[in-house]
Scaffold this motif. Structure first.
Motif, PDB file in Angstrom:
ATOM      1  N   VAL A  89      -1.819-129.886  10.369  1.00 24.72           N
ATOM      2  CA  VAL A  89      -1.605-128.605  11.046  1.00 24.72           C
ATOM      3  C   VAL A  89      -1.708-127.481  10.024  1.00 24.72           C
ATOM      4  CG1 VAL A  89      -0.036-127.236  12.475  1.00 24.72           C
ATOM      5  CG2 VAL A  89      -0.059-129.721  12.707  1.00 24.72           C
TER       6      VAL A  89
ATOM      7  N   SER B  25      -1.339-123.101   9.823  1.00 21.77           N
ATOM      8  CA  SER B  25      -0.941-121.854  10.476  1.00 21.77           C
ATOM      9  C   SER B  25      -1.399-120.702   9.606  1.00 21.77           C
ATOM     10  CB  SER B  25       0.581-121.809  10.661  1.00 21.77           C
ATOM     11  OG  SER B  25       0.963-120.592  11.254  1.00 21.77           O
TER      12      SER B  25
ATOM     13  N   VAL C 127       0.493-124.071  22.000  1.00 20.71           N
ATOM     14  CA  VAL C 127      -0.623-124.727  21.322  1.00 20.71           C
ATOM     15  C   VAL C 127      -1.929-124.375  22.024  1.00 20.71           C
ATOM     16  CG1 VAL C 127      -1.644-126.987  20.792  1.00 20.71           C
ATOM     17  CG2 VAL C 127       0.785-126.581  20.405  1.00 20.71           C
TER      18      VAL C 127
ATOM     19  N   LYS D 298      -2.822-120.665  21.063  1.00 26.75           N
ATOM     20  CA  LYS D 298      -2.899-120.216  19.670  1.00 26.75           C
ATOM     21  C   LYS D 298      -3.599-121.163  18.711  1.00 26.75           C
ATOM     22  CE  LYS D 298       1.108-117.247  19.960  1.00 26.75           C
ATOM     23  NZ  LYS D 298       2.300-116.777  19.314  1.00 26.75           N
ATOM     24  N   CYS D 299      -4.007-122.343  19.175  1.00 28.54           N
ATOM     25  CA  CYS D 299      -4.581-123.328  18.256  1.00 28.54           C
ATOM     26  C   CYS D 299      -5.931-123.825  18.756  1.00 28.54           C
ATOM     27  CB  CYS D 299      -3.642-124.532  18.116  1.00 28.54           C
ATOM     28  SG  CYS D 299      -1.989-124.123  17.541  1.00 28.54           S
TER      29      CYS D 299
ATOM     30  N   LEU E 267      -5.144-129.373  13.649  1.00 26.95           N
ATOM     31  CA  LEU E 267      -4.843-128.184  14.452  1.00 26.95           C
ATOM     32  C   LEU E 267      -4.881-126.970  13.543  1.00 26.95           C
ATOM     33  CD1 LEU E 267      -1.785-128.800  16.795  1.00 26.95           C
ATOM     34  CD2 LEU E 267      -4.134-128.341  17.442  1.00 26.95           C
ATOM     35  N   ARG E 268      -5.638-125.957  13.924  1.00 25.91           N
ATOM     36  CA  ARG E 268      -5.681-124.682  13.197  1.00 25.91           C
ATOM     37  C   ARG E 268      -5.130-123.611  14.132  1.00 25.91           C
ATOM     38  NH1 ARG E 268      -8.393-126.244   8.803  1.00 25.91           N
ATOM     39  NH2 ARG E 268      -9.942-127.895   9.075  1.00 25.91           N
ATOM     40  N   CYS E 269      -3.957-123.102  13.763  1.00 25.13           N
ATOM     41  CA  CYS E 269      -3.251-122.154  14.624  1.00 25.13           C
ATOM     42  C   CYS E 269      -3.234-120.785  13.961  1.00 25.13           C
ATOM     43  CB  CYS E 269      -1.820-122.636  14.886  1.00 25.13           C
ATOM     44  SG  CYS E 269      -1.761-124.326  15.544  1.00 25.13           S
TER      45      CYS E 269
END
Length: 155
Positions: A62, A64, A122, A125-126, A152-154
């Motif tokens: 993940v 952020s 999710v 925003k991801c 996951l790229r948020c």
């Protein structure tokens, strides 16, 4: 002498650029304290022991805002009683390994895990990659598969 000074200065600049640039600090999204409630919200039930009829592992990475997020240990594990209780979907450590240990073979989703973690939005925003391939649509609908890596790229 001038060439040596120039080369030394250039080497110092290159070294400080290569080694001085700090990697982004990990972002902390803590594990929730209300494990049984989060597990119920994910549509799952707590088990008195880990079931092994279905036993798979998916890796979750993940980010952020470009910074890595550490996936916490013990998501889906309730250690508040004399013996731990387990969701069929849980983590043991901070490696990003998601354990699916269930009494039956069925689909478990990234959305269920994120609900257990207490991470919302999710979908909004991801964006996700599975095995390095971009996955269109709602990341929470991704079914966890043995040996796959989900990124996951948020924002």
């Amino acid at each position: 002498m001038t060439n040596r000074r120039t080369l030394s200065a250039l080497a110092l600049v290159l070294a400080s650029t290569a080694f001085g640039a700090a990697a982004p600090e990990p972002v902390v999204w803590p594990a929730p304290k209300d494990v049984p409630e989060r597990v119920r919200a994910a549509g799952l039930e707590m088990l008195d022991s880990e079931a092994m009829d279905m036993h798979i592992h998916t890796t979750l990475k993940v980010y952020s805002g470009g910074s890595p997020v550490t996936v916490p240990a013990d998501i889906g594990i309730d250690r508040s009683g004399p013996k731990p209780r387990y969701s069929p979907l849980h983590t043991h450590d901070t490696t990003g390994t998601l354990h699916v240990e269930s009494e039956e073979w069925r689909d478990f989703t990234l959305g269920q895990f994120m609900t257990e973690w207490g991470v919302s939005a999710v979908r909004e925003k991801c964006r996700a990659d599975v095995g390095g391939q971009a996955r269109a649509g709602d990341p929470s609908r991704i079914v966890l598969r043995d040996g796959e890596t989900i990124t996951l790229r948020c924002r």
